[in-house]
Design a protein around this motif. Structure first.
Motif, PDB file in Angstrom:
ATOM      1  N   ALA A 241      45.707  27.997  51.550  1.00  0.00           N
ATOM      2  CA  ALA A 241      44.587  27.765  50.636  1.00  0.00           C
ATOM      3  C   ALA A 241      43.415  28.693  50.947  1.00  0.00           C
ATOM      4  N   LEU A 242      43.098  28.863  52.226  1.00  0.00           N
ATOM      5  CA  LEU A 242      41.984  29.728  52.608  1.00  0.00           C
ATOM      6  C   LEU A 242      42.279  31.186  52.244  1.00  0.00           C
ATOM      7  N   SER A 243      43.527  31.604  52.431  1.00  0.00           N
ATOM      8  CA  SER A 243      43.901  32.977  52.085  1.00  0.00           C
ATOM      9  C   SER A 243      43.766  33.208  50.583  1.00  0.00           C
ATOM     10  N   LEU A 244      44.269  32.271  49.786  1.00  0.00           N
ATOM     11  CA  LEU A 244      44.196  32.411  48.331  1.00  0.00           C
ATOM     12  C   LEU A 244      42.756  32.354  47.840  1.00  0.00           C
ATOM     13  N   LEU A 245      41.944  31.487  48.451  1.00  0.00           N
ATOM     14  CA  LEU A 245      40.534  31.408  48.074  1.00  0.00           C
ATOM     15  C   LEU A 245      39.825  32.726  48.377  1.00  0.00           C
ATOM     16  N   THR A 246      40.135  33.321  49.502  1.00  0.00           N
ATOM     17  CA  THR A 246      39.559  34.611  49.863  1.00  0.00           C
ATOM     18  C   THR A 246      39.920  35.675  48.836  1.00  0.00           C
ATOM     19  N   VAL A 247      41.178  35.679  48.411  1.00  0.00           N
ATOM     20  CA  VAL A 247      41.623  36.655  47.414  1.00  0.00           C
ATOM     21  C   VAL A 247      40.913  36.400  46.069  1.00  0.00           C
ATOM     22  N   VAL A 248      40.818  35.152  45.674  1.00  0.00           N
ATOM     23  CA  VAL A 248      40.155  34.818  44.403  1.00  0.00           C
ATOM     24  C   VAL A 248      38.708  35.273  44.407  1.00  0.00           C
ATOM     25  N   LEU A 249      37.995  35.026  45.495  1.00  0.00           N
ATOM     26  CA  LEU A 249      36.599  35.425  45.584  1.00  0.00           C
ATOM     27  C   LEU A 249      36.456  36.947  45.521  1.00  0.00           C
ATOM     28  N   ARG A 250      37.343  37.657  46.195  1.00  0.00           N
ATOM     29  CA  ARG A 250      37.271  39.119  46.178  1.00  0.00           C
ATOM     30  C   ARG A 250      37.611  39.663  44.781  1.00  0.00           C
ATOM     31  N   VAL A 251      38.635  39.098  44.170  1.00  0.00           N
ATOM     32  CA  VAL A 251      39.007  39.545  42.817  1.00  0.00           C
ATOM     33  C   VAL A 251      37.871  39.289  41.828  1.00  0.00           C
ATOM     34  N   SER A 252      37.218  38.133  41.979  1.00  0.00           N
ATOM     35  CA  SER A 252      36.087  37.819  41.084  1.00  0.00           C
ATOM     36  C   SER A 252      34.949  38.821  41.237  1.00  0.00           C
ATOM     37  N   ALA A 253      34.740  39.254  42.495  1.00  0.00           N
ATOM     38  CA  ALA A 253      33.665  40.217  42.748  1.00  0.00           C
ATOM     39  C   ALA A 253      33.998  41.603  42.192  1.00  0.00           C
ATOM     40  N   LEU A 254      35.273  41.935  42.144  1.00  0.00           N
ATOM     41  CA  LEU A 254      35.698  43.261  41.683  1.00  0.00           C
ATOM     42  C   LEU A 254      35.893  43.319  40.171  1.00  0.00           C
ATOM     43  N   SER A 255      36.104  42.172  39.560  1.00  0.00           N
ATOM     44  CA  SER A 255      36.397  42.149  38.120  1.00  0.00           C
ATOM     45  C   SER A 255      35.134  42.369  37.298  1.00  0.00           C
TER      46      SER A 255
ATOM     47  N   LEU B 295      39.356  41.462  51.475  1.00  0.00           N
ATOM     48  CA  LEU B 295      37.964  41.015  51.489  1.00  0.00           C
ATOM     49  C   LEU B 295      37.035  42.043  52.128  1.00  0.00           C
ATOM     50  N   LEU B 296      37.447  42.634  53.248  1.00  0.00           N
ATOM     51  CA  LEU B 296      36.536  43.451  54.049  1.00  0.00           C
ATOM     52  C   LEU B 296      36.681  44.952  53.832  1.00  0.00           C
ATOM     53  N   ALA B 297      37.827  45.408  53.382  1.00  0.00           N
ATOM     54  CA  ALA B 297      38.025  46.842  53.189  1.00  0.00           C
ATOM     55  C   ALA B 297      37.422  47.287  51.868  1.00  0.00           C
ATOM     56  N   ALA B 298      37.203  48.576  51.735  1.00  0.00           N
ATOM     57  CA  ALA B 298      36.720  49.124  50.474  1.00  0.00           C
ATOM     58  C   ALA B 298      37.725  48.844  49.367  1.00  0.00           C
ATOM     59  N   GLN B 299      37.244  48.670  48.154  1.00  0.00           N
ATOM     60  CA  GLN B 299      38.117  48.263  47.072  1.00  0.00           C
ATOM     61  C   GLN B 299      39.203  49.298  46.761  1.00  0.00           C
TER      62      GLN B 299
ATOM     63  N   LEU C 194      41.086  47.522  43.915  1.00  0.00           N
ATOM     64  CA  LEU C 194      40.996  48.058  42.556  1.00  0.00           C
ATOM     65  C   LEU C 194      40.653  49.536  42.645  1.00  0.00           C
ATOM     66  N   ALA C 195      41.465  50.376  41.998  1.00  0.00           N
ATOM     67  CA  ALA C 195      41.216  51.820  42.028  1.00  0.00           C
ATOM     68  C   ALA C 195      42.029  52.488  40.932  1.00  0.00           C
TER      69      ALA C 195
ATOM     70  N   VAL D 206      45.044  44.427  43.080  1.00  0.00           N
ATOM     71  CA  VAL D 206      45.118  42.971  42.943  1.00  0.00           C
ATOM     72  C   VAL D 206      44.122  42.486  41.901  1.00  0.00           C
ATOM     73  N   ALA D 207      42.943  43.109  41.851  1.00  0.00           N
ATOM     74  CA  ALA D 207      41.924  42.710  40.881  1.00  0.00           C
ATOM     75  C   ALA D 207      42.327  43.063  39.453  1.00  0.00           C
ATOM     76  N   ASP D 208      43.358  43.892  39.302  1.00  0.00           N
ATOM     77  CA  ASP D 208      43.878  44.227  37.979  1.00  0.00           C
ATOM     78  C   ASP D 208      45.059  43.343  37.606  1.00  0.00           C
ATOM     79  N   GLY D 209      45.240  42.248  38.343  1.00  0.00           N
ATOM     80  CA  GLY D 209      46.302  41.293  38.049  1.00  0.00           C
ATOM     81  C   GLY D 209      47.584  41.500  38.820  1.00  0.00           C
ATOM     82  N   GLU D 210      47.621  42.486  39.709  1.00  0.00           N
ATOM     83  CA  GLU D 210      48.855  42.783  40.447  1.00  0.00           C
ATOM     84  C   GLU D 210      48.871  42.039  41.789  1.00  0.00           C
ATOM     85  N   TRP D 211      48.912  40.725  41.709  1.00  0.00           N
ATOM     86  CA  TRP D 211      48.884  39.890  42.902  1.00  0.00           C
ATOM     87  C   TRP D 211      50.135  40.055  43.761  1.00  0.00           C
ATOM     88  N   TYR D 212      51.212  40.510  43.152  1.00  0.00           N
ATOM     89  CA  TYR D 212      52.449  40.689  43.906  1.00  0.00           C
ATOM     90  C   TYR D 212      52.267  41.659  45.068  1.00  0.00           C
TER      91      TYR D 212
END
Length: 285
Positions: free
Chosen positions: A271-285, A178-182, A105-106, A117-123
């Motif tokens: 599933a693990l990859s998507l869960l990781t993305v969901v958790l990161r997006v939740s933290a950034l939102s 998950l690990l890089a700066a947002q 997110l930036a 991605v946290a702004d909805g641009e999952w593509y």
């Protein structure tokens, strides 16, 4: 003590080698050199018999995939082509990179809005896997894709090879997110290519071939990963681990439940990859 298998054509001859397509044990008199490993005479001839026997003896890859006619490296060629097309688009369309690179997110001054991605641009998880800006970057990745993809596609089959590539790239992107700066952007096919690198180690070990050249290649790429500036090491490590997990399930699963083990492992990585993305997006939102 496990019993040493006997050649299926010469029952009195013990052997530790199996056909890389049908996995039947074959002795030195029956081995036919293939691009990777050895094949039995029937698989080299493309199968024999009619009706049910033809189906039962239909040549398959070491992972159980069907061997189809035509270009045996079709998916490898298509992936290289897709990367090259996206590279050209990145050179001629000024906003293309800003719209497709992976970022959490930036605010992007080029677009005049928040992106990520946290702004909805999952593509971006998919588009960034095919995106390169520098000639040296795409040249290195495509060289490795060709070098590794040719043998892997032959041994896994088209569908399994494509799934391995895409899931490795997705896992690399998820770990980067998950690990890089947002606001840190990431692009390139490196995560997917490192997945192929990990899969090559697993396959070579499965075929009882010399691991030293492959391990040397892995070591060289890991040195580049951690000592070259501006490299998203998270994508490399995520892709490498995913490639090892997926390929191990593909070439070492029990024949009776092979499909279940293979697609179960792929589903778990997804599933693990998507869960990781969901958790990161939740933290950034």
């Amino acid at each position: 003590m496990s019993q040493v298998p006997h050649c299926y054509r010469h029952p009195g001859v013990e052997t530790g080698v199996r056909c890389t397509r049908c996995e039947r044990p074959i002795c030195t008199d029956c081995m036919v050199d293939a691009s990777v490993g050895f094949q039995c005479p029937e698989c080299v001839r493309g199968g024999s018999g009619t009706g049910h026997s033809r189906t039962a003896n239909q040549p398959r890859t070491v992972a159980g995939g069907r061997i189809t006619g035509g270009d045996p490296h079709l998916v490898t060629h298509l992936l290289i082509g897709a990367n090259l097309v996206v590279f050209v688009l990145a050179q001629v369309l000024p906003r293309f990179v800003a719209e497709t690179t992976l970022i959490g997110l930036a605010y992007d001054p080029r677009l005049g809005r928040e992106v990520g991605v946290a702004d909805g641009e999952w593509y971006r998880l998919l588009s960034s896997m095919f995106l390169h800006q520098e000639v040296w970057h795409i040249a290195g990745n495509m060289l490795l894709l060709w070098f590794l993809g040719v043998a892997l596609e032959e041994q896994l089959g088209r569908v399994r090879f494509l799934v391995l590539y895409l899931l490795s790239g997705l896992a690399g992107g998820a770990l980067t997110l998950l690990l890089a700066a947002q606001n840190q952007s990431s692009l390139g096919a490196s995560g997917a290519v490192y997945g192929l690198l990990g899969a090559t180690v697993v396959l070579v070990r499965r075929l009882n071939q010399d691991l030293r050249p492959v391990l040397a290649l892995v070591a060289l790429n890991l040195v580049i990963t951690f000592f070259w500036r501006d490299i998203a090491w998270q994508a490399h490590i995520g892709g490498l681990v995913a490639g090892v997990v997926i390929s191990y399930a593909m070439v070492n699963g029990p024949r009776e439940r092979r499909a279940l083990v293979q697609w179960g492992a792929c589903g778990a990585v997804l599933a693990l990859s998507l869960l990781t993305v969901v958790l990161r997006v939740s933290a950034l939102s």
